[in-house]
Design a protein around this motif. Structure first.
Motif, PDB file in Angstrom:
ATOM      1  N   ALA A  58       0.898  -1.493   0.314  1.00 45.24           N
ATOM      2  CA  ALA A  58      -0.192   0.102  -0.010  1.00 45.24           C
ATOM      3  C   ALA A  58       0.855   1.501  -0.423  1.00 45.24           C
ATOM      4  CB  ALA A  58      -0.586   0.020   1.696  1.00 45.24           C
ATOM      5  N   ASN A  59       1.693   1.114   0.886  1.00 45.98           N
ATOM      6  CA  ASN A  59       3.172   2.221   0.466  1.00 45.98           C
ATOM      7  C   ASN A  59       4.301   1.985   0.292  1.00 45.98           C
ATOM      8  OD1 ASN A  59       0.580   4.026   2.353  1.00 45.98           O
ATOM      9  ND2 ASN A  59       1.030   2.955   3.956  1.00 45.98           N
ATOM     10  N   LYS A  60       4.420   1.189  -0.653  1.00 47.08           N
ATOM     11  CA  LYS A  60       5.560   0.889  -1.053  1.00 47.08           C
ATOM     12  C   LYS A  60       5.333   0.906  -2.490  1.00 47.08           C
ATOM     13  CE  LYS A  60       9.387  -2.349  -1.439  1.00 47.08           C
ATOM     14  NZ  LYS A  60      10.291  -3.682  -1.363  1.00 47.08           N
ATOM     15  N   ASN A  61       6.485   1.877  -3.496  1.00 47.18           N
ATOM     16  CA  ASN A  61       6.201   1.396  -4.721  1.00 47.18           C
ATOM     17  C   ASN A  61       7.219  -0.011  -5.162  1.00 47.18           C
ATOM     18  OD1 ASN A  61       6.960   1.920  -7.300  1.00 47.18           O
ATOM     19  ND2 ASN A  61       6.549   3.528  -7.486  1.00 47.18           N
ATOM     20  N   LEU A  62       6.795  -0.808  -5.479  1.00 49.59           N
ATOM     21  CA  LEU A  62       7.802  -1.824  -6.002  1.00 49.59           C
ATOM     22  C   LEU A  62       8.868  -1.681  -7.218  1.00 49.59           C
ATOM     23  CD1 LEU A  62       4.459  -4.489  -6.147  1.00 49.59           C
ATOM     24  CD2 LEU A  62       5.805  -4.219  -4.373  1.00 49.59           C
ATOM     25  N   SER A  63       8.804  -0.282  -7.925  1.00 52.00           N
ATOM     26  CA  SER A  63       9.873  -0.223  -9.361  1.00 52.00           C
ATOM     27  C   SER A  63      10.929   0.629  -8.767  1.00 52.00           C
ATOM     28  CB  SER A  63       8.677   0.508 -10.257  1.00 52.00           C
ATOM     29  OG  SER A  63       7.989  -0.047 -11.077  1.00 52.00           O
ATOM     30  N   GLU A  64      11.300   0.675  -7.158  1.00 49.66           N
ATOM     31  CA  GLU A  64      12.173   1.582  -6.518  1.00 49.66           C
ATOM     32  C   GLU A  64      13.373   0.502  -6.553  1.00 49.66           C
ATOM     33  OE1 GLU A  64      11.311   4.030  -3.359  1.00 49.66           O
ATOM     34  OE2 GLU A  64       8.990   5.086  -4.392  1.00 49.66           O
ATOM     35  N   TYR A  65      14.611   1.451  -6.533  1.00 51.65           N
ATOM     36  CA  TYR A  65      16.043   0.465  -6.424  1.00 51.65           C
ATOM     37  C   TYR A  65      17.277   1.274  -6.849  1.00 51.65           C
ATOM     38  CZ  TYR A  65      16.949  -0.828 -11.306  1.00 51.65           C
ATOM     39  OH  TYR A  65      16.822  -0.313 -12.906  1.00 51.65           O
ATOM     40  N   ASP A  66      17.981   0.914  -6.022  1.00 50.49           N
ATOM     41  CA  ASP A  66      19.300   2.036  -6.089  1.00 50.49           C
ATOM     42  C   ASP A  66      20.322   1.088  -7.331  1.00 50.49           C
ATOM     43  OD1 ASP A  66      21.034   3.519  -5.834  1.00 50.49           O
ATOM     44  OD2 ASP A  66      20.802   3.919  -3.545  1.00 50.49           O
ATOM     45  N   LYS A  67      20.207   1.742  -8.094  1.00 50.05           N
ATOM     46  CA  LYS A  67      21.517   0.847  -9.213  1.00 50.05           C
ATOM     47  C   LYS A  67      22.620   0.954  -8.621  1.00 50.05           C
ATOM     48  CE  LYS A  67      22.350   0.944 -14.562  1.00 50.05           C
ATOM     49  NZ  LYS A  67      21.755   1.652 -15.191  1.00 50.05           N
ATOM     50  N   SER A  68      23.417   1.939  -7.736  1.00 48.39           N
ATOM     51  CA  SER A  68      24.086   2.071  -7.751  1.00 48.39           C
ATOM     52  C   SER A  68      25.206   1.352  -6.342  1.00 48.39           C
ATOM     53  CB  SER A  68      25.024   3.404  -7.022  1.00 48.39           C
ATOM     54  OG  SER A  68      24.198   3.377  -5.449  1.00 48.39           O
ATOM     55  N   ARG A  69      23.434   0.332  -6.060  1.00 47.19           N
ATOM     56  CA  ARG A  69      24.008  -0.142  -4.161  1.00 47.19           C
ATOM     57  C   ARG A  69      24.154  -1.900  -5.257  1.00 47.19           C
ATOM     58  NH1 ARG A  69      21.505   0.682   0.676  1.00 47.19           N
ATOM     59  NH2 ARG A  69      22.806  -0.866   1.468  1.00 47.19           N
ATOM     60  N   LEU A  70      23.909  -1.780  -6.110  1.00 45.51           N
ATOM     61  CA  LEU A  70      23.632  -3.577  -7.396  1.00 45.51           C
ATOM     62  C   LEU A  70      24.734  -4.372  -7.639  1.00 45.51           C
ATOM     63  CD1 LEU A  70      19.820  -2.760  -8.128  1.00 45.51           C
ATOM     64  CD2 LEU A  70      20.824  -4.811  -6.698  1.00 45.51           C
ATOM     65  N   PRO A  71      25.309  -5.408  -8.309  1.00 47.49           N
ATOM     66  CA  PRO A  71      25.870  -5.676  -9.252  1.00 47.49           C
ATOM     67  C   PRO A  71      25.753  -5.665 -10.654  1.00 47.49           C
ATOM     68  CG  PRO A  71      25.303  -7.374  -7.991  1.00 47.49           C
ATOM     69  CD  PRO A  71      24.408  -6.261  -7.176  1.00 47.49           C
ATOM     70  N   SER A  72      26.800  -5.654 -11.239  1.00 47.46           N
ATOM     71  CA  SER A  72      25.683  -5.257 -13.113  1.00 47.46           C
ATOM     72  C   SER A  72      25.561  -6.653 -12.594  1.00 47.46           C
ATOM     73  CB  SER A  72      27.541  -5.071 -13.484  1.00 47.46           C
ATOM     74  OG  SER A  72      27.514  -5.195 -15.022  1.00 47.46           O
ATOM     75  N   ALA A  73      24.811  -6.696 -13.822  1.00 49.49           N
ATOM     76  CA  ALA A  73      23.969  -8.533 -14.354  1.00 49.49           C
ATOM     77  C   ALA A  73      24.659  -8.818 -15.785  1.00 49.49           C
ATOM     78  CB  ALA A  73      23.021  -8.263 -15.038  1.00 49.49           C
TER      79      ALA A  73
END
Length: 161
Positions: free
Chosen positions: A4-19
């Motif tokens: 209800a109060n969360k956007n499922l599309s938000e992520y911090d790209k800088s904190r993730l490894p490269s795919a």
């Protein structure tokens, strides 16, 4: 409601490894196509944004959510091997017990795959009370669960039991 109060599309790209060096399989149920297409787009676009090469993303389509289990097992056998599999489906509650039986069977089957396969299977299967809730979670007001599944798949790549 958990989202209800969360956007499922938000992520911090800088904190993730490269795919970039990983291969992914997206197994999409065609049933509830408007929803699963949105989830697929969210997952695919996120993997590309995180560095995955288009040729390293395999797509398998199956008729419905029950068939996701078999489709994921097929994906695990692809050569060259994939590093993570995302199962994309949508189940909407109806007037009969069918929803409960199928939901439990799908999640049980995906859980079994995670116990037996050497590749993680990420469940991106919506189980909502109505189609409006599903649309809200497949690119609508709550974002896109496919994005969240792609991030989870990337984080699971390379993890061995």
């Amino acid at each position: 409601m958990a989202t209800a109060n969360k956007n499922l599309s938000e992520y911090d790209k800088s904190r993730l490894p490269s795919a970039f060096s990983f291969r992914f399989a997206l197994v999409r149920a065609q049933w509830n196509d408007q929803v699963t297409s949105g989830l697929y787009k969210g997952a695919y676009d996120t993997l590309i944004d995180l560095g995955a090469k288009p040729e390293n993303i395999v797509t398998i389509e199956v008729p419905g959510s029950m068939e996701l289990i078999y489709g994921c097992r097929q994906a695990a056998a692809i050569e060259p091997k994939v590093d993570a599999i995302i199962a994309i489906g949508c189940l909407v509650k109806g007037e009969t017990m069918h929803f409960e039986f199928v939901s439990m069977a799908v999640y049980h089957g995906l859980s079994q795959l995670n116990l037996t396969l050497q590749v993680p299977v990420i469940a991106c299967v919506l189980t909502d009370n109505n189609i409006e809730q599903s649309l809200a979670r497949s690119g609508g007001v709550h974002g896109n669960k496919g994005v969240e599944a792609a991030v989870t798949a990337l984080l699971m790549c390379g993890r061995k039991v």
